[in-house]
Write a protein that holds these residues in place. Sequence first.
Motif, short mmCIF file in Angstrom:
data_model
loop_
_atom_site.label_atom_id
_atom_site.label_comp_id
_atom_site.label_asym_id
_atom_site.label_seq_id
_atom_site.Cartn_x
_atom_site.Cartn_y
_atom_site.Cartn_z
N VAL A 342 52.15 23.94 18.40
CA VAL A 342 51.88 24.03 16.97
C VAL A 342 50.37 24.05 16.71
N GLN A 343 49.62 23.28 17.48
CA GLN A 343 48.16 23.29 17.31
C GLN A 343 47.59 24.68 17.57
N GLN A 344 48.14 25.36 18.56
CA GLN A 344 47.63 26.70 18.89
C GLN A 344 48.03 27.74 17.84
N ARG A 345 48.94 27.39 16.95
CA ARG A 345 49.38 28.32 15.91
C ARG A 345 48.82 27.93 14.55
N ARG A 346 47.79 27.14 14.52
CA ARG A 346 47.26 26.68 13.25
C ARG A 346 46.79 27.82 12.36
N ARG A 347 46.23 28.90 12.97
CA ARG A 347 45.79 30.04 12.18
C ARG A 347 46.98 30.71 11.49
N GLU A 348 48.06 30.88 12.26
CA GLU A 348 49.26 31.51 11.70
C GLU A 348 49.88 30.65 10.60
N MET A 365 61.08 26.24 9.44
CA MET A 365 60.82 27.30 10.40
C MET A 365 60.55 26.72 11.79
N ILE A 366 59.67 25.73 11.86
CA ILE A 366 59.35 25.13 13.15
C ILE A 366 60.56 24.38 13.70
N GLY A 367 61.33 23.73 12.83
CA GLY A 367 62.55 23.07 13.28
C GLY A 367 63.54 24.06 13.86
N GLY A 368 63.68 25.21 13.21
CA GLY A 368 64.58 26.23 13.75
C GLY A 368 64.10 26.76 15.08
N GLU A 369 62.78 26.96 15.21
CA GLU A 369 62.23 27.40 16.50
C GLU A 369 62.50 26.37 17.60
N ALA A 434 55.22 19.35 13.41
CA ALA A 434 55.01 20.19 12.24
C ALA A 434 54.63 19.40 11.00
N ARG A 435 54.68 18.07 11.07
CA ARG A 435 54.47 17.28 9.87
C ARG A 435 53.11 17.55 9.23
N ARG A 436 52.04 17.52 10.02
CA ARG A 436 50.72 17.71 9.42
C ARG A 436 50.52 19.14 8.96
N ALA A 437 51.00 20.08 9.79
CA ALA A 437 50.84 21.49 9.42
C ALA A 437 51.55 21.79 8.11
N ALA A 438 52.63 21.10 7.83
CA ALA A 438 53.39 21.35 6.61
C ALA A 438 52.80 20.61 5.41
N LYS A 439 52.08 19.51 5.64
CA LYS A 439 51.62 18.68 4.54
C LYS A 439 50.34 19.21 3.88
N VAL A 440 49.45 19.79 4.68
CA VAL A 440 48.14 20.17 4.13
C VAL A 440 48.30 21.29 3.12
#
Length: 892
Positions: A342-348, A365-369, A434-440
């Motif tokens: 997930v860190q490597q996909r931060r741009r996406e 989405m990340i949960g499904g993946e 995914a928690r942080r990526a989804a919160k910001v």
Amino acid sequence: MVSRGGAVKGAEPPLDKKGAKAAAKAAAKAAEKAERKAEKRARKARKRKGRTLSRQNLALAWSTVRGRKGGFAAVLIAVAVGSAVITACGVLLETGISSGVPAERYHRASVVVGGYQAVPVPGDTDPRLSERVRVPAGTVAQVAAVAGVERAVGDVSVRLSVLREDAALDGPPVYGHGWSASVLAPFTVRGGAEPKADDEVALDEDLARRAGVGPGDTVTLVAGSTPAAYRVSGVVRSEGPLDRQSAVFFTDGRATELYGTADRIDAVGVLAAPGTGAGELADRITKAVPGVVAYTGDDRSDVETLDVGQMRSFVIEVASAFGATMSLLVVIVVSGTLALSVQQRRRELALLRAVGATPRQVLRMIGGEAVLVGGIGAALGAVPGILLALLLHRVFAAVGALPSGFSLVITPLPVIAALLVCVLAARVGGWLAARRAAKVSAVEALGDVAVEPKKLGWFRLTVGALLVPGGLAVAVVLPIVLPGESAVEGAASSALVLVVAIGLLGPKLFGGIAGMLARRRRGGVTRFLALANSKARARRLSSATTPLIMGVTMASAQLFSATTLAATAHDQAVAGVIADRVVLSDGAGISPDLTEKLRAVPGVRTVGPVARTSTVLTWGTGDSIQYRISSAQGVDPAAVPATMDLGVLRGDLNRLTGNATVALSRMVSGTVGADVGGRVDVHLGDGSVENAEVVAVYENGLGFGDVTLPHDVVIEHTTDHLDQWLMVDADKGADLDSVLKDHPTLGVRDAGALTAAPSDGADDGVSLVLNAVLLGYLAIAVVNTLVMATISRRREYALLRLVGTRTGQVLSMMRQEAALIVVSAVVVGTLAALPSLIGMSYAIRHSVFPSIPPLTYLGIVVAAAAVAWPAVMLPARLALRPPAVEAISQPE
């Protein structure tokens, strides 16, 4: 059409005012009801659409997985390997529960009646007993009277040694039986005749061949330590295979004489009448004869040879414990790998947030993946898991943890269990990642793509900060405060607690290490770049290094706890044996009557017999019953002061007399909560139970055994009624050989031959194998994450080369980063393991210095470097192969 009255046919009569109002009200209610139904259908549709496992969401997840195959490959590998190991554990567990070995001597017997070879413990698994539980001789007549029994035959077994050229014959254990029991296989005479006199025996074909004898020859058999010559009356052949044992048949009278009692027998073999099923007959026998167990099928082998049932229990225990440990590790490793992905996909993810994706949509989405990749990986690991189970099955059999012929049971259940565990691990790991990526917010997300956020979440920081002192307290405080094994178990758990804390606080820790090293200005540009990268990408470095730290920690904790235990046992035995010489046996054991013969030798001051067995201690804690299986020894308290030093802390060993007294080691005394004057239920090896008074507590439990009982009590309740060794306090000129010359299986050695209480070599072999599997999985996880973290930086390498950095300088930078990873992992992993080892060492031997062999520790360091260094440098070289312009234009 108009009727005679002038009215239109079929027309409704005109509504009055009241009827019109009611009709309007009904129409409104119908419309409202229809609107509610439509809204309910819409909510259900939105809910289905918003579910992680909805068709639409899984389709989206599948498209992202296909578009980023390389990014998800590492997660797939972590899940697949974890699934393989969990599947293998499940197969072994089911094998221990369901499988068995075919009966050999009881091949023809439909039912075998014997005692219950375990201690009943309500609400828990019944622990197996180490000695045979005998049944009364009268059981034969009781069983014979049951309807459907054609014949009931009592069987006894006497452990023997066969001499050839004055040496004990190698091979399977040899047991002697009465000739009447030969029908249970059945055995048929192939040469000569059945034994008819007390000095005649019949041998099975393989044993006769290995002993080099035939009908009419003389063979020397040793029962206990007393040899006797017999005439071979015949050679017999079993109808089925005879792989796990060798058989010698005496007359029934001679077999009973060697067995030592006519009142009890080992088992009753039952031949069923024609038309009677084994299961039905077993039920009838159980109802008609109280206090016995009727065994059928492969369970008959549990009575035939005791090691089968003991090995079955051992496999169940090991597979359960190891499977639980591996499940926890899979969750940790998969979560870390997903976090790195997930860190490597931060741009996406930042772009998705910027174009309007909600936090819930990103989480789904990340949960499904995660569910998709977890399911695929778990399915891919099923077949390798079965192959791994086959390999472990062979290894267990090779080290003696499984008997020959113990078949492997393979069903879909372990695969399904592994699938559920791995999918759950992936789902939890995906949610955490995914928690942080989804919160910001969208603006913050776009601002974070260039540089990792420096701040950690308050919850993560709080939990990590609490776990560090918690882990240290568990390692340091518990061994001081808690008694017995609770202190050891508490100290051992601290290593895992500290590893979790390191995983949570890793970015702060590694950022601090890089910042501290950066203060030194030496090393040139490549060192500066390596430290700057490590500090700026501390999250990535932490995620990639955590599996390596875990590997170093667990390897150190497992290996050095074993070396500390072994060193403590050795030191206790060496310091505790004060006898001059010891008499040992190459056969089954030493006959108890030899003690008095040696005491009569001029110059012998005392002889201390030692009998070995295993006991089950039970005690109550609230509404439940706890138990502990403990090694035990039987000693003559009068001979103890001159032959062994148990390190008595409290009490008096001279009070160790009668059936209801026991001495306990300090560790076991604390575990069961019984000190001097207290009482504990001691289940002896054959199931007999004594509520024994604790008369002494001693220190040297690892060297001599955790339970010490009167010698006569142990001898009476063991299967073979033999001593393990004799400890002799005598003058140098005492001629012990004058007695031992008539006992070719016995020998005299220096006291140094006793290094510790006997341990099960199979347990040590299995522990070594399972530790290798565990560390192998962690090694794969280390390589996986490091390769993933390194190969994803190809655009960074390209940019460095475009601004003038040479390829050699980039490689030099990566070498320094690899060195930083290895050194940090070794140092941090060692520091995480040390509190556990110190606490365990203090609990075991009151010393804060665990036994750490330097070469073993060097091996851990070399292994860490051998795993991590290529995992960083090889992907770096591959990433540097394309031209910089081409590499920077490639998608992430």
